[in-house]
Scaffold this motif. Structure first.
Motif, mmCIF file in Angstrom:
data_model
loop_
_atom_site.group_PDB
_atom_site.id
_atom_site.type_symbol
_atom_site.label_atom_id
_atom_site.label_comp_id
_atom_site.label_asym_id
_atom_site.label_seq_id
_atom_site.Cartn_x
_atom_site.Cartn_y
_atom_site.Cartn_z
ATOM 1 N N UNK A 257 -15.876 -18.291 3.086
ATOM 2 C CA UNK A 257 -16.305 -16.992 3.608
ATOM 3 C C UNK A 257 -17.115 -16.221 2.568
ATOM 4 N N UNK A 258 -16.700 -16.273 1.315
ATOM 5 C CA UNK A 258 -17.417 -15.581 0.254
ATOM 6 C C UNK A 258 -18.822 -16.155 0.074
ATOM 7 N N UNK A 259 -18.934 -17.465 0.063
ATOM 8 C CA UNK A 259 -20.250 -18.112 -0.051
ATOM 9 C C UNK A 259 -21.132 -17.716 1.127
ATOM 10 N N UNK A 260 -20.576 -17.733 2.323
ATOM 11 C CA UNK A 260 -21.329 -17.346 3.523
ATOM 12 C C UNK A 260 -21.830 -15.912 3.407
ATOM 13 N N UNK A 261 -20.978 -15.004 2.992
ATOM 14 C CA UNK A 261 -21.371 -13.603 2.862
ATOM 15 C C UNK A 261 -22.518 -13.451 1.865
ATOM 16 N N UNK B 19 -28.223 -12.527 1.043
ATOM 17 C CA UNK B 19 -29.453 -12.786 0.299
ATOM 18 C C UNK B 19 -30.606 -13.178 1.221
ATOM 19 N N UNK B 20 -30.310 -13.986 2.226
ATOM 20 C CA UNK B 20 -31.365 -14.480 3.115
ATOM 21 C C UNK B 20 -31.801 -13.471 4.176
ATOM 22 N N UNK B 21 -30.859 -12.760 4.759
ATOM 23 C CA UNK B 21 -31.158 -11.951 5.940
ATOM 24 C C UNK B 21 -30.771 -10.481 5.813
ATOM 25 N N UNK B 22 -30.143 -10.107 4.707
ATOM 26 C CA UNK B 22 -29.587 -8.768 4.623
ATOM 27 C C UNK B 22 -30.213 -7.896 3.560
ATOM 28 N N UNK B 23 -29.470 -6.868 3.250
ATOM 29 C CA UNK B 23 -29.858 -5.896 2.238
ATOM 30 C C UNK B 23 -28.672 -5.714 1.294
ATOM 31 N N UNK B 24 -28.869 -4.914 0.262
ATOM 32 C CA UNK B 24 -27.760 -4.618 -0.644
ATOM 33 C C UNK B 24 -26.641 -3.914 0.131
ATOM 34 N N UNK B 25 -27.023 -3.005 1.046
ATOM 35 C CA UNK B 25 -26.013 -2.300 1.865
ATOM 36 C C UNK B 25 -25.248 -3.287 2.731
ATOM 37 N N UNK B 26 -25.945 -4.204 3.372
ATOM 38 C CA UNK B 26 -25.249 -5.158 4.237
ATOM 39 C C UNK B 26 -24.327 -6.058 3.423
ATOM 40 N N UNK B 27 -24.708 -6.352 2.189
ATOM 41 C CA UNK B 27 -23.837 -7.136 1.311
ATOM 42 C C UNK B 27 -22.530 -6.399 1.071
ATOM 43 N N UNK B 28 -22.600 -5.093 0.744
ATOM 44 C CA UNK B 28 -21.391 -4.311 0.493
ATOM 45 C C UNK B 28 -20.503 -4.250 1.738
ATOM 46 N N UNK B 29 -21.110 -4.037 2.903
ATOM 47 C CA UNK B 29 -20.337 -3.969 4.143
ATOM 48 C C UNK B 29 -19.687 -5.317 4.455
ATOM 49 N N UNK B 30 -20.447 -6.382 4.280
ATOM 50 C CA UNK B 30 -19.919 -7.721 4.551
ATOM 51 C C UNK B 30 -18.803 -8.087 3.586
ATOM 52 N N UNK B 31 -18.992 -7.774 2.310
ATOM 53 C CA UNK B 31 -17.955 -8.068 1.323
ATOM 54 C C UNK B 31 -16.671 -7.288 1.619
ATOM 55 N N UNK B 32 -16.822 -6.003 1.907
ATOM 56 C CA UNK B 32 -15.636 -5.179 2.172
ATOM 57 C C UNK B 32 -14.869 -5.699 3.380
ATOM 58 N N UNK C 194 -8.943 -5.749 10.563
ATOM 59 C CA UNK C 194 -9.062 -5.393 9.147
ATOM 60 C C UNK C 194 -10.496 -5.514 8.632
ATOM 61 N N UNK C 195 -11.281 -6.374 9.253
ATOM 62 C CA UNK C 195 -12.702 -6.433 8.898
ATOM 63 C C UNK C 195 -13.338 -5.070 9.155
ATOM 64 N N UNK C 196 -13.037 -4.510 10.317
ATOM 65 C CA UNK C 196 -13.578 -3.198 10.668
ATOM 66 C C UNK C 196 -13.056 -2.103 9.745
ATOM 67 N N UNK C 197 -11.792 -2.185 9.361
ATOM 68 C CA UNK C 197 -11.230 -1.199 8.439
ATOM 69 C C UNK C 197 -11.951 -1.264 7.088
ATOM 70 N N UNK C 198 -12.185 -2.471 6.604
ATOM 71 C CA UNK C 198 -12.899 -2.636 5.341
ATOM 72 C C UNK C 198 -14.296 -2.046 5.402
ATOM 73 N N UNK C 199 -14.970 -2.258 6.520
ATOM 74 C CA UNK C 199 -16.327 -1.734 6.646
ATOM 75 C C UNK C 199 -16.338 -0.208 6.748
#
Length: 168
Positions: free
Chosen positions: A64-68, A73-86, A116-121
């Protein structure tokens, strides 16, 4: 194929990570048809649930971490990275803990992961946007997290059953 050998595990990690990335890309192509911004189906969670039950906790977390990271990197932004990681890290950790309890099926584990994915985001949104008002999205996101989590859990459970039969 014996999933206990090192070569087999590396191969499966690659397959699972690639599949998760493909499902992430597919999900990006689906138009937002929900009233609440950020609401998604969570297709990549199929891969995480299957990895958790077939390959184990560390494998699911790593995949999951590798996928995120790669999808951001390929399709997102720095913001999307933070949301996805959280969302991704929190949900994967909760799913691991619930699976360890041995009281939840893949459906229950996946539903908890969706919530919990939604809570993290929401938590990261509150931090990055410096507002508490975004918390009002939680009820709608919890509902979507439960519904998509249950569907994803059913699919993941079916895939796990088929993989276990195929490898034994």
């Amino acid at each position: 194929m014996d999933i206990r050998t090192k070569t087999s595990k590396i191969t499966l990690y690659g397959i699972f990570a690639a599949l998760a990335m493909i499902l992430s890309y597919v999900e990006l192509q689906i138009p937002a048809f929900f009233a609440v911004p950020g609401m998604k189906l969570g297709l990549t969670n199929i891969v995480v649930v299957v990895a958790l039950y077939v390959l184990g906790e560390k494998s699911a977390f790593f995949i999951n971490l590798i996928r995120i990271l790669v999808v951001s990197l390929l399709f997102g932004t720095v913001m999307s990275l933070w949301f996805s990681l959280a969302g991704g890290v929190l949900s994967t950790l909760i799913m691991i803990l619930l699976k360890r309890c041995d009281k939840f099926s893949p459906v229950g584990v996946s539903a908890a992961g969706g919530i919990t994915h939604n809570i993290g985001q929401i938590m990261i949104a509150m931090i990055l946007l410096q507002t508490k008002f975004i918390v009002w999205y939680l009820p709608a996101l919890w509902l979507s997290g439960v519904v998509s989590g249950v569907v994803i859990g059913i699919i993941g459970g079916i895939v796990c059953d088929h993989l276990k039969k195929a490898t034994h």
